[in-house]
Design a protein around this motif. Structure first.
Motif, PDB file in Angstrom:
ATOM      1  N   UNK A  65       0.705  -1.159   0.057  1.00  0.00           N
ATOM      2  CA  UNK A  65       0.135   0.120   0.060  1.00  0.00           C
ATOM      3  C   UNK A  65       0.872   1.093  -0.033  1.00  0.00           C
ATOM      4  N   UNK A  66       1.891   1.203   0.892  1.00  0.00           N
ATOM      5  CA  UNK A  66       2.864   2.338   1.004  1.00  0.00           C
ATOM      6  C   UNK A  66       3.476   2.676  -0.410  1.00  0.00           C
ATOM      7  N   UNK A  67       4.071   1.417  -0.905  1.00  0.00           N
ATOM      8  CA  UNK A  67       4.819   1.482  -2.376  1.00  0.00           C
ATOM      9  C   UNK A  67       3.887   1.967  -3.359  1.00  0.00           C
ATOM     10  N   UNK A  68       2.577   1.439  -3.464  1.00  0.00           N
ATOM     11  CA  UNK A  68       1.707   2.138  -4.438  1.00  0.00           C
ATOM     12  C   UNK A  68       1.483   3.374  -4.447  1.00  0.00           C
ATOM     13  N   UNK A  69       1.546   3.999  -3.248  1.00  0.00           N
ATOM     14  CA  UNK A  69       1.141   5.650  -3.014  1.00  0.00           C
ATOM     15  C   UNK A  69       2.432   6.332  -3.646  1.00  0.00           C
ATOM     16  N   UNK A  70       3.768   5.833  -3.081  1.00  0.00           N
ATOM     17  CA  UNK A  70       4.778   6.432  -3.713  1.00  0.00           C
ATOM     18  C   UNK A  70       4.926   6.365  -5.243  1.00  0.00           C
ATOM     19  N   UNK A  71       4.743   5.223  -5.619  1.00  0.00           N
ATOM     20  CA  UNK A  71       4.873   4.971  -7.162  1.00  0.00           C
ATOM     21  C   UNK A  71       3.719   5.550  -8.094  1.00  0.00           C
ATOM     22  N   UNK A  72       2.561   5.876  -7.182  1.00  0.00           N
ATOM     23  CA  UNK A  72       1.481   6.788  -7.904  1.00  0.00           C
ATOM     24  C   UNK A  72       1.753   8.136  -8.013  1.00  0.00           C
ATOM     25  N   UNK A  73       2.682   8.606  -7.381  1.00  0.00           N
ATOM     26  CA  UNK A  73       2.963  10.154  -7.355  1.00  0.00           C
ATOM     27  C   UNK A  73       4.188  10.140  -8.497  1.00  0.00           C
ATOM     28  N   UNK A  74       3.899  11.375  -9.316  1.00  0.00           N
ATOM     29  CA  UNK A  74       4.610  11.520 -10.425  1.00  0.00           C
ATOM     30  C   UNK A  74       6.145  11.901  -9.777  1.00  0.00           C
ATOM     31  N   UNK A  75       7.099  11.107 -10.395  1.00  0.00           N
ATOM     32  CA  UNK A  75       8.441  10.937  -9.747  1.00  0.00           C
ATOM     33  C   UNK A  75       9.176  12.456  -9.776  1.00  0.00           C
ATOM     34  N   UNK A  76       9.487  13.018 -11.005  1.00  0.00           N
ATOM     35  CA  UNK A  76      10.223  14.180 -10.948  1.00  0.00           C
ATOM     36  C   UNK A  76       9.363  15.425 -10.231  1.00  0.00           C
ATOM     37  N   UNK A  77       8.080  15.317 -10.360  1.00  0.00           N
ATOM     38  CA  UNK A  77       7.358  16.320  -9.622  1.00  0.00           C
ATOM     39  C   UNK A  77       7.634  16.149  -8.195  1.00  0.00           C
TER      40      UNK A  77
END
Length: 288
Positions: A119-131
């Motif tokens: 769940x935590x990983x999905x939250x981080x990966x769902x955010x635009x990386x560069x932004x």
């Protein structure tokens, strides 16, 4: 006849790929040697200001000319890879360790532990990386510390997800079941049998990630959120050369080319390692 022709073509393709990989490895070694031997190779101090030679053209004294402060561009170019490469190695190593620990916990134990981690990983990966990286670096302020934190926070989920998948495959192998039946503890199984069997994929991911981190460092430095002037860094050099690009294009092209070449060489080597490991694993499976 067709089989022989196909064999010759495949052989020539393999030889060409090996040649390109060897060239990429050679270029990378040269860049690394130049960066870490910079105090003995660079003809000038990279931060030495000489306004009398400001924006000097290419000459025997200054191979790539000088920048707006009269600093030798070639010397700054040699020094430019030191901080970026060391920082990229440190960031990638820390993220790999974090991903290894977190991914192993979720992949081996499963259940609610894995659900929380994913769940935590999905939250981080769902955010635009560069932004997300820009937001962290902008909040913490420019500098190496904020750059380090921003890169780690945005990079560890990829390692974690790859490690989790590998652990879930290995834990179901018969040899793990046999070792567990003999009374081995979980810690012993993880350290002595599961982690060593993930070395290959981790090396490939580590290699590819270094190239991406170098690009991220250059991007943040270019935007003024990473390494700060007067640091001799490729990203800083590209940013400093922006106002003079039309008249002195080499001031931006030279460091930009270094960033592109190093990243491409690292990614090419990583892709080649991945192809070799995939071919080896497929051969092993065919023998079983």
């Amino acid at each position: 006849m067709k089989l022989r022709l196909a064999t010759k073509i495949s052989t020539s393709n393999v030889m060409m790929l090996q040649g390109v990989t060897g060239l990429a490895f050679l270029v990378l070694i040269i860049v690394l040697l130049c960066s870490f031997l910079a105090p003995w190779i660079a003809p000038y101090d990279p931060n030495q200001i000489n306004m009398s030679e400001r924006l000097a053209p290419l000459s025997s004294n200054h191979i790539l000319g000088t920048d707006t402060l009269g600093r030798d561009v070639f010397s700054r170019l040699i020094y430019g890879g030191r901080v970026s490469i060391v920082l990229a190695l440190a960031v990638t190593l820390v993220t790999m360790v974090m991903g290894l620990v977190i991914g192993t916990l979720g992949g081996y134990w499963g259940g609610w532990i894995d659900d929380i981690i994913q769940g935590i990983v999905s939250i981080f990966q769902g955010l635009p990386g560069l932004a997300f990286m820009l937001a962290i670096a902008g909040t913490l302020g420019p500098g190496i510390k904020s750059l380090f934190i921003a890169l780690i926070v945005t990079s560890w989920p990829d390692f974690s997800r790859v490690v989790r998948g590998e652990v879930m495959k290995i834990r179901e192998e018969s040899f793990v079941e046999g070792i567990r039946a003999l009374g081995a503890g979980h810690t012993y199984i993880i350290i002595r049998h599961i982690v060593p069997n993930m070395i290959g994929p981790l090396i490939v991911l580590f290699t590819i990630r270094i190239g991406r981190v170098i690009l991220s460092i250059a991007s943040l430095s270019f935007l003024g959120l990473g390494l700060q002037p007067p640091a001799a860094d490729w990203g800083v050099m590209v940013n400093d050369a922006r106002p003079y690009f039309r008249s002195y294009a080499h001031l931006m092209v030279a460091p930009g080319l270094c960033i592109a070449v190093v990243s491409l060489c690292i990614n090419w080597i990583g892709d080649n390692l991945r192809d070799k490991l995939d071919a080896r694993s497929s051969q092993e499976k065919s023998l079983l």
